[in-house]
Design a protein around this motif. Structure first.
Motif, short mmCIF file in Angstrom:
data_model
loop_
_atom_site.label_atom_id
_atom_site.label_comp_id
_atom_site.label_asym_id
_atom_site.label_seq_id
_atom_site.Cartn_x
_atom_site.Cartn_y
_atom_site.Cartn_z
N MET A 1 0.81 -1.19 0.00
CA MET A 1 0.00 0.00 0.00
C MET A 1 0.85 1.26 0.00
N GLY A 2 2.09 1.16 -0.39
CA GLY A 2 2.92 2.35 -0.49
C GLY A 2 3.84 2.59 0.68
N VAL A 3 3.90 1.67 1.63
CA VAL A 3 4.78 1.82 2.80
C VAL A 3 5.67 0.59 2.86
N ASP A 4 6.96 0.83 3.15
CA ASP A 4 7.86 -0.32 3.22
C ASP A 4 7.52 -1.20 4.43
N GLN A 5 7.93 -2.42 4.38
CA GLN A 5 7.56 -3.41 5.39
C GLN A 5 8.03 -3.03 6.79
N ASP A 6 9.21 -2.43 6.90
CA ASP A 6 9.72 -2.05 8.22
C ASP A 6 8.83 -1.02 8.91
N HIS A 7 8.41 0.00 8.15
CA HIS A 7 7.54 1.02 8.73
C HIS A 7 6.16 0.45 9.07
N ALA A 8 5.64 -0.39 8.21
CA ALA A 8 4.34 -1.00 8.47
C ALA A 8 4.40 -1.85 9.74
N TYR A 9 5.46 -2.60 9.90
CA TYR A 9 5.62 -3.43 11.10
C TYR A 9 5.73 -2.56 12.35
N ALA A 10 6.54 -1.49 12.25
CA ALA A 10 6.72 -0.61 13.41
C ALA A 10 5.40 0.02 13.85
N GLY A 17 -2.83 3.91 21.23
CA GLY A 17 -4.15 3.45 20.78
C GLY A 17 -4.47 3.97 19.39
N GLY A 18 -5.56 3.49 18.87
CA GLY A 18 -6.00 3.90 17.53
C GLY A 18 -6.22 5.39 17.40
N TRP A 19 -6.73 6.01 18.47
CA TRP A 19 -6.99 7.44 18.42
C TRP A 19 -5.69 8.22 18.28
N ALA A 20 -4.65 7.79 18.95
CA ALA A 20 -3.37 8.49 18.92
C ALA A 20 -2.68 8.39 17.56
N ILE A 21 -2.86 7.28 16.87
CA ILE A 21 -2.17 7.13 15.57
C ILE A 21 -3.08 7.44 14.39
N ALA A 22 -4.30 7.87 14.67
CA ALA A 22 -5.26 8.14 13.58
C ALA A 22 -4.76 9.22 12.63
N GLN A 23 -4.03 10.19 13.12
CA GLN A 23 -3.52 11.27 12.27
C GLN A 23 -2.07 11.06 11.87
N SER A 24 -1.56 9.86 12.04
CA SER A 24 -0.16 9.59 11.70
C SER A 24 0.04 9.58 10.19
N PRO A 25 1.23 9.91 9.75
CA PRO A 25 1.51 9.92 8.31
C PRO A 25 1.28 8.58 7.63
N ILE A 26 1.52 7.49 8.33
CA ILE A 26 1.36 6.18 7.70
C ILE A 26 -0.11 5.90 7.37
N LEU A 27 -1.01 6.32 8.21
CA LEU A 27 -2.43 6.09 7.92
C LEU A 27 -2.95 7.01 6.84
N SER A 28 -2.47 8.24 6.83
CA SER A 28 -2.98 9.17 5.81
C SER A 28 -2.44 8.85 4.41
N THR A 29 -1.40 8.03 4.32
CA THR A 29 -0.88 7.65 3.00
C THR A 29 -1.32 6.26 2.56
N THR A 30 -1.74 5.43 3.51
CA THR A 30 -2.11 4.06 3.14
C THR A 30 -3.62 3.85 3.08
#
Length: 61
Positions: A1-10, A17-30
């Motif tokens: 989905m456009g993210v390398d495996q290391d970042h996806a795993y991290a 929690g989900g609320w804290a990472i909802a605005q993270s760059p990885i979610l907004s790009t994938t």
């Protein structure tokens, strides 16, 4: 989905929690609105307007 495996795993192993990472760059790009729509999900805004079409009409003056 456009993210390398290391970042996806991290990001999958975060303690935040989900609320804290909802605005993270990885979610907004994938997980984009376009991808969700392709998978059959509907926008809540579209459903609301479909059920309440009076919102699109100009107010009576």
């Amino acid at each position: 989905m456009g993210v390398d495996q290391d970042h996806a795993y991290a990001f999958s192993r975060t303690r935040k929690g989900g609320w804290a990472i909802a605005q993270s760059p990885i979610l907004s790009t994938t997980i984009t609105l376009k991808r969700l729509k392709q998978r059959g999900y509907q926008s809540l805004t579209d459903v609301y307007i479909e059920l309440n079409p009076s919102l699109c009409e100009p107010p009576n003056t």
